[in-house]
Scaffold this motif. Structure first.
Motif, PDB file in Angstrom:
ATOM      1  N   HIS A  81       0.831  -1.207   0.000  1.00 54.17           N
ATOM      2  CA  HIS A  81       0.000   0.000   0.000  1.00 54.17           C
ATOM      3  C   HIS A  81       0.865   1.258   0.000  1.00 54.17           C
ATOM      4  CE1 HIS A  81      -3.596  -2.376   1.909  1.00 54.17           C
ATOM      5  NE2 HIS A  81      -3.226  -2.821   0.716  1.00 54.17           N
ATOM      6  N   VAL A  82       1.853   1.284  -0.890  1.00 51.95           N
ATOM      7  CA  VAL A  82       2.731   2.439  -1.029  1.00 51.95           C
ATOM      8  C   VAL A  82       2.699   2.901  -2.477  1.00 51.95           C
ATOM      9  CG1 VAL A  82       4.233   1.704   0.858  1.00 51.95           C
ATOM     10  CG2 VAL A  82       4.777   1.014  -1.489  1.00 51.95           C
ATOM     11  N   GLN A  83       3.273   4.087  -2.715  1.00 47.99           N
ATOM     12  CA  GLN A  83       3.246   4.657  -4.053  1.00 47.99           C
ATOM     13  C   GLN A  83       4.638   5.035  -4.548  1.00 47.99           C
ATOM     14  OE1 GLN A  83       0.502   7.927  -3.856  1.00 47.99           O
ATOM     15  NE2 GLN A  83      -1.293   6.598  -3.739  1.00 47.99           N
ATOM     16  N   SER A  84       5.666   4.726  -3.774  1.00 47.26           N
ATOM     17  CA  SER A  84       7.003   5.124  -4.190  1.00 47.26           C
ATOM     18  C   SER A  84       8.045   4.143  -3.671  1.00 47.26           C
ATOM     19  CB  SER A  84       7.340   6.526  -3.672  1.00 47.26           C
ATOM     20  OG  SER A  84       7.521   6.487  -2.264  1.00 47.26           O
ATOM     21  N   ARG A  85       9.204   4.184  -4.291  1.00 53.92           N
ATOM     22  CA  ARG A  85      10.343   3.382  -3.859  1.00 53.92           C
ATOM     23  C   ARG A  85      10.703   3.702  -2.412  1.00 53.92           C
ATOM     24  NH1 ARG A  85      15.467   2.305  -7.345  1.00 53.92           N
ATOM     25  NH2 ARG A  85      16.970   1.511  -5.849  1.00 53.92           N
ATOM     26  N   GLY A  86      10.730   4.997  -2.076  1.00 50.76           N
ATOM     27  CA  GLY A  86      11.110   5.394  -0.728  1.00 50.76           C
ATOM     28  C   GLY A  86      10.205   4.809   0.342  1.00 50.76           C
ATOM     29  N   GLN A  87       8.897   4.830   0.101  1.00 47.66           N
ATOM     30  CA  GLN A  87       7.954   4.288   1.074  1.00 47.66           C
ATOM     31  C   GLN A  87       8.112   2.778   1.214  1.00 47.66           C
ATOM     32  OE1 GLN A  87       4.087   5.545  -0.234  1.00 47.66           O
ATOM     33  NE2 GLN A  87       4.294   7.600   0.602  1.00 47.66           N
ATOM     34  N   ALA A  88       8.315   2.086   0.088  1.00 42.48           N
ATOM     35  CA  ALA A  88       8.492   0.632   0.131  1.00 42.48           C
ATOM     36  C   ALA A  88       9.742   0.261   0.908  1.00 42.48           C
ATOM     37  CB  ALA A  88       8.557   0.066  -1.287  1.00 42.48           C
ATOM     38  N   VAL A  89      10.833   0.977   0.640  1.00 37.24           N
ATOM     39  CA  VAL A  89      12.100   0.702   1.324  1.00 37.24           C
ATOM     40  C   VAL A  89      11.985   1.021   2.810  1.00 37.24           C
ATOM     41  CG1 VAL A  89      14.501   1.434   1.513  1.00 37.24           C
ATOM     42  CG2 VAL A  89      13.523   0.975  -0.732  1.00 37.24           C
ATOM     43  N   ALA A  90      11.270   2.102   3.133  1.00 34.87           N
ATOM     44  CA  ALA A  90      11.103   2.469   4.539  1.00 34.87           C
ATOM     45  C   ALA A  90      10.395   1.362   5.310  1.00 34.87           C
ATOM     46  CB  ALA A  90      10.316   3.776   4.652  1.00 34.87           C
ATOM     47  N   LYS A  91       9.350   0.777   4.722  1.00 34.53           N
ATOM     48  CA  LYS A  91       8.636  -0.311   5.389  1.00 34.53           C
ATOM     49  C   LYS A  91       9.537  -1.527   5.555  1.00 34.53           C
ATOM     50  CE  LYS A  91       3.762   0.546   4.519  1.00 34.53           C
ATOM     51  NZ  LYS A  91       2.484  -0.080   4.137  1.00 34.53           N
ATOM     52  N   TYR A  92      10.291  -1.836   4.524  1.00 38.15           N
ATOM     53  CA  TYR A  92      11.170  -3.008   4.572  1.00 38.15           C
ATOM     54  C   TYR A  92      12.263  -2.826   5.624  1.00 38.15           C
ATOM     55  CZ  TYR A  92      14.514  -6.533   3.023  1.00 38.15           C
ATOM     56  OH  TYR A  92      15.379  -7.588   2.975  1.00 38.15           O
ATOM     57  N   ARG A  93      12.881  -1.662   5.632  1.00 38.80           N
ATOM     58  CA  ARG A  93      13.937  -1.396   6.609  1.00 38.80           C
ATOM     59  C   ARG A  93      13.376  -1.356   8.024  1.00 38.80           C
ATOM     60  NH1 ARG A  93      18.021   2.315   3.793  1.00 38.80           N
ATOM     61  NH2 ARG A  93      18.842   0.913   2.201  1.00 38.80           N
ATOM     62  N   GLY A  94      12.160  -0.842   8.166  1.00 42.69           N
ATOM     63  CA  GLY A  94      11.535  -0.794   9.478  1.00 42.69           C
ATOM     64  C   GLY A  94      11.333  -2.195  10.030  1.00 42.69           C
ATOM     65  N   LEU A  95      10.933  -3.118   9.172  1.00 38.54           N
ATOM     66  CA  LEU A  95      10.744  -4.496   9.595  1.00 38.54           C
ATOM     67  C   LEU A  95      12.068  -5.124   9.993  1.00 38.54           C
ATOM     68  CD1 LEU A  95       8.919  -6.980   9.918  1.00 38.54           C
ATOM     69  CD2 LEU A  95       9.387  -7.541   7.531  1.00 38.54           C
ATOM     70  N   ALA A  96      13.127  -4.836   9.202  1.00 41.73           N
ATOM     71  CA  ALA A  96      14.443  -5.393   9.513  1.00 41.73           C
ATOM     72  C   ALA A  96      14.935  -4.925  10.872  1.00 41.73           C
ATOM     73  CB  ALA A  96      15.436  -4.999   8.413  1.00 41.73           C
ATOM     74  N   GLU A  97      14.657  -3.659  11.188  1.00 39.99           N
ATOM     75  CA  GLU A  97      15.080  -3.114  12.485  1.00 39.99           C
ATOM     76  C   GLU A  97      14.333  -3.803  13.619  1.00 39.99           C
ATOM     77  OE1 GLU A  97      14.433   1.042  12.252  1.00 39.99           O
ATOM     78  OE2 GLU A  97      16.216   1.434  11.022  1.00 39.99           O
ATOM     79  N   GLN A  98      13.044  -4.056  13.398  1.00 47.56           N
ATOM     80  CA  GLN A  98      12.253  -4.712  14.442  1.00 47.56           C
ATOM     81  C   GLN A  98      12.708  -6.157  14.655  1.00 47.56           C
ATOM     82  OE1 GLN A  98       8.123  -4.399  13.435  1.00 47.56           O
ATOM     83  NE2 GLN A  98       8.201  -2.178  13.220  1.00 47.56           N
ATOM     84  N   GLY A  99      13.163  -6.789  13.519  1.00 46.11           N
ATOM     85  CA  GLY A  99      13.601  -8.189  13.625  1.00 46.11           C
ATOM     86  C   GLY A  99      14.961  -8.324  14.223  1.00 46.11           C
TER      87      GLY A  99
END
Length: 214
Positions: A196-214
């Motif tokens: 549910h994103v519209q840009s590369r930046g938003q997609a990467v932010a979600k992915y990196r956020g998950l990595a930090e939580q993991g």
């Protein structure tokens, strides 16, 4: 191309002339001249500088998007300031490239945008990611939590997203994974839909956020 630096524009046009993928149909040195010329039919993609004489490139993007919502605008500029980046994206820019980007990568970015992506120079993508990280940690972000939809991604889509987060261009992702650029574009569109994103930046932010939580 809307660019007031004649030598830079000429060099890029010479490179485009050697390319089989793109063709530079028009070059304008001011936003005002471009708006006048583009009131009718417009090219698929516009390369737009920010610091133009008279109207700025960012204001131009807002106006041309009002006239032709379907046109894709890529900023091609020397400026890396976060404020300008987000002003350009808010105005309707589909991507943001720095002028030191090699011409072959500019062509790749044009093709990426035409295929549905949002190309950004790696330095710009990092600034966008940093912005969303700051909003996430301050609990004021207006995007869903990082892990909200990651679980819906297929293994190949996760691989594509991982390379995307490392700043790889679409063609480079294809080379790494042994798939075509068209297939990469398809994966990226599905990733955007699932996250549910519209840009590369938003997609990467979600992915990196998950990595930090993991």
């Amino acid at each position: 191309m809307i660019e007031d630096d004649a030598s830079f524009a000429a060099a890029l046009q010479r490179y485009f002339a050697l390319s089989k993928e793109v063709e530079c149909l028009q070059h304008h040195r001011t936003a005002e001249a471009a708006l006048e010329a583009l009131r009718g039919k417009v090219p698929h993609v516009l390369l737009v500088d920010i610091n133009l004489p008279g109207m700025s490139g960012i204001e131009f993007v807002g106006r041309i998007k009002d006239l032709h919502p379907q046109v894709l605008c890529l900023m091609l500029t020397m400026y890396e300031e976060s404020g300008l980046i987000f002003d350009a994206l808010k105005a309707g820019a589909s991507g943001y490239l720095l002028k030191r980007t090699p011409p072959k990568e500019v062509i790749a970015a044009i093709m990426e945008a035409h295929g549905g992506g949002s190309p950004m120079s790696p330095e710009i993508a990092r600034r966008v990611v940093s912005f969303f990280h700051q909003k996430h940690t301050s609990a004021t972000t207006d995007i869903p939590p990082a892990n909200a939809h990651i679980a819906t991604l297929a293994p190949r889509e996760v691989e594509v997203l991982d390379l995307l987060s490392k700043g790889y261009l679409y063609k480079e992702i294809g080379d790494q994974l042994g798939i075509s650029t068209h297939t990469v574009n398809t994966h990226i569109r599905r990733i955007y839909e699932k996250l549910h994103v519209q840009s590369r930046g938003q997609a990467v932010a979600k992915y990196r956020g998950l990595a930090e939580q993991g």
